[in-house]
Scaffold this active site. Structure first.
Site, PDB file in Angstrom:
ATOM      1  N   GLY A 181       0.823  -1.205   0.000  1.00  0.00           N
ATOM      2  CA  GLY A 181       0.000   0.000   0.000  1.00  0.00           C
ATOM      3  C   GLY A 181       0.858   1.256   0.000  1.00  0.00           C
ATOM      4  N   SER A 182       0.359   2.290   0.638  1.00  0.00           N
ATOM      5  CA  SER A 182       0.992   3.610   0.541  1.00  0.00           C
ATOM      6  C   SER A 182       2.344   3.709   1.234  1.00  0.00           C
ATOM      7  CB  SER A 182       0.048   4.673   1.099  1.00  0.00           C
ATOM      8  OG  SER A 182      -1.088   4.800   0.280  1.00  0.00           O
TER       9      SER A 182
END
Length: 641
Positions: A332-333
């Site tokens: 993810g981020s």
């Protein structure tokens, strides 16, 4: 006159001397042969025959060495050896006609199923090797079996050491456990002195440092009677050398706090799988590594039942697996550290470059959405990273392209094992054009590049890889080799091998770009993307992450994991002249970095972030509670990117 009788009588009298002569010759030859044979046996080959007789009445027997102990970084004992009774069988000494009778008796005395005993006996690759039937049996049963050797031919009772894990399940994933050597391991290790009834490290540190912990077996000559039973020791051939001990980098207290924080977050949200790691970014020393669910390695040390073992194997949440190193997940981020620092290093952007962020970007008819459907307007790297703008990083990833993005990912250590001294580490996945061609038979598409830039799509990392990448950011660019063993200690306590920090590589990212990224990581807290983290009386920089995976629900939403990785300066307490903490994170003296990961979290807020906040409160004895329990309620909203 009949002369026949007299002629016959005379013939017999004439043959009698001949018979005596023949008999005498035969007797002389026989005596001469016996004398010659006796001379050969006694004089000519006497020494050889004496040796054979000694061999037939004696046997060389191995003397097991004592396995080394394991301590935590503060000297607390984690693994010891305790004496137990074991029952073993030598198949070659068990008459086939009495096998069923002996198996039935052992089954009754040991409360074991007959099939288990038969299976153990049949597993012997050599009929004269001892095979272990049962361990840790009561003394009363051991005494009875030892006294019944005539009724139980081939059965022996042995006193041996069993591993005792002081903290039960707390450190099981890292310590691992020992167990009986199997046929394949014996075939591979027999030349190194391993025996059919040996116990060997199976997982974790016990397996990784098997040769260090095992020591060196000795040997002795033992008397053996006509029935094959062992008697007194005739000669000590060589003494056993105790194994070395290990002092880990693990701090038991920090392990307890990390587990407490992770369990709180998981239980609050009904999450079944999670990881928490605490590490020194300067040295690569792992202070805590929690993987849940877990198991108690004492179960294996005592001899786990087939039923209990199968239960662990059937658990869909994989308690036997160390999720910190042996599973890989979309980051993810948190992966935006790669995209951002790579673009800064390649001069695709500067710290002041402004990009317009919107609710989505389009490639043809396909929309690529930001987690914030409104976007953030015009953003530089501090705004884009702080608010975790997806559309900002779609654009930056597009500037780099997939292969350059992969280059910077591999610089940080993604796509390869970290080299941690634990078995079972997986490498993760860093997509490239060639990788996709080899894997799927098609090239990378522009949308794949967008997804790769925000840690989705094909990107896959282990929790240890991720914390190690951020450790390189925190320490100024050194990608360390994580370690869980601090020192190897000899039986007398002397240091056999001292700890040395190991640098895998120096990041090719300029120091100015790393400084920018540390400030951007602090901005994650300052813009309150992490809610109350900025209110805590310590300076923390880091990054949240939400990673989607799996199958969409009835409303079209994907399940997701949550991440948070954060680092603190050497003196994390905020100073009056540094209210933002920028100067604190500008330095490269950080000696603490933490990571939490919760699988299939599906919570309104970031459950991993809340776990980290709780851990920091416990570690620094912060009395005020900064957690937001409402944020880790199940909800499957967009979550925190």
């Amino acid at each position: 006159m009949n002369l026949a009788p007299s002629l016959e009588k005379r013939s017999q009298e004439e043959r009698r001397p001949i018979r005596f002569v023949v008999f005498g010759i035969v007797a002389i030859l026989a005596v001469s042969g016996l004398t010659a044979r006796l001379y050969y046996l006694q004089i000519t080959n006497g020494a050889h025959n004496t040796t054979l007789a000694d061999v037939n009445r004696s046997v060389i027997q191995a003397i097991p060495s004592s396995r080394g102990l394991i301590y935590d970084r503060n000297g607390a004992v984690l693994v010891t050896n305790i004496p137990i009774y074991s029952v073993k069988v030598r198949p070659g000494d068990l008459p086939l006609g009495r096998r069923d009778e002996v198996v039935a008796t052992l089954s009754r005395l040991l409360s074991m199923d007959r099939s288990e005993i038969i299976s153990a006996i049949d597993s012997a690759s050599n009929r004269f090797d001892l095979v272990r039937i049962a361990t840790d049996i009561p003394k009363s049963a051991a005494d009875f079996i030892a006294e019944s050797h005539l009724d139980l031919p081939g059965v022996e009772v042995d006193v041996e050491a069993r591993r005792q894990y002081a903290d039960g399940a707390l450190l099981s994933q890292m310590l691992g456990y020992t167990g009986p050597i199997n046929a394949q391991q014996l075939a591979d290790l027999r030349s190194k002195g391993y025996l059919a009834d040996d116990v060997i490290g199976k997982t974790g540190v016990e397996a990784q440092y098997e040769t260090v912990l095992r020591g060196q077996y000795g040997s002795e000559t033992v008397e053996r009677n006509a029935a094959g039973e062992r008697g007194q020791v005739l000669e000590m051939v060589s003494e056993a050398q105790p194994g070395d001990s290990l002092q880990l980098t693990i701090d038991t207290r920090q392990q307890q706090l990390a587990e407490k924080a992770l369990k709180w977050s998981m239980q609050s949200a009904g999450i079944k799988r999670g990881v928490f790691i605490v590490m020194n970014p300067q040295t690569g020393e792992i202070q805590a590594m929690v993987s849940l669910p877990t198991y108690d390695d004492n179960l294996f040390a005592r001899g786990i039942s087939n039923q209990d073992f199968q239960k662990l194997l059937d658990d869909s949440n994989k308690p036997l697996l160390n999720h910190a190193i042996s599973e890989q997940f979309p980051p993810g981020s948190t992966y935006k550290i790669v995209t951002a620092s790579g673009a800064l290093a390649d001069k695709k952007i500067t710290a002041s470059t402004q990009l317009i962020t919107k609710g989505y970007l389009s490639i043809g008819s396909t929309r690529f959405y930001d987690w914030n459907r409104a976007g953030f307007g015009s953003c530089n790297i501090y705004c884009g990273f702080g608010n975790s703008s997806d559309t900002f990083f779609y654009q930056v990833a597009g500037m780099l392209g997939i292969d350059r993005l992969a280059y910077w990912a591999k610089q940080y250590g993604f796509g390869a094992q970290t080299g941690v001294d634990l078995p079972g580490e997986v490498p993760g996945i860093v997509p490239t054009n060639q990788w996709k061609l080899d894997t799927f038979g098609e090239p990378i598409f522009p949308g794949d590049v967008y997804h790769a830039g925000i840690g989705q799509g094909f990107d896959s990392v282990t929790p240890l890889q991720l914390i190690n990448a951020y450790a390189a950011l925190a320490n100024g660019g050194n990608v360390m080799v994580p370690q869980v063993v601090h020192e190897v200690l000899g039986p007398d306590g002397s240091v056999v091998r001292a700890f040395t920090p190991q640098v895998e590589r120096k990041l090719a990212v300029p120091a100015s770009a790393l400084k920018t990224m540390r400030e951007a990581a602090r901005n994650v807290a300052l813009v309150r993307h992490t809610n109350t983290l900025v209110d805590m009386p310590i300076v923390v920089a880091g990054k949240t992450g939400t990673a989607e995976f799996g199958v969409r629900d009835t409303q079209g939403r994907l399940p997701y994991d949550t991440w948070f990785v954060g680092f603190l300066p050497k003196d994390p307490y905020r100073h009056a002249n540094d209210p933002t903490g920028f100067k604190a994170v500008d330095r490269t003296d950080s000696n603490l970095i933490v990571l939490a990961f919760l699988y299939d979290a599906n919570t309104i807020g970031n459950s991993a972030l809340e776990a980290v906040k709780y851990y920091l409160q416990l570690r620094f004895d912060i009395k005020q509670d900064y957690r937001k329990p409402d944020y880790i309620k199940r909800g499957n909203f967009y979550g925190s990117n």
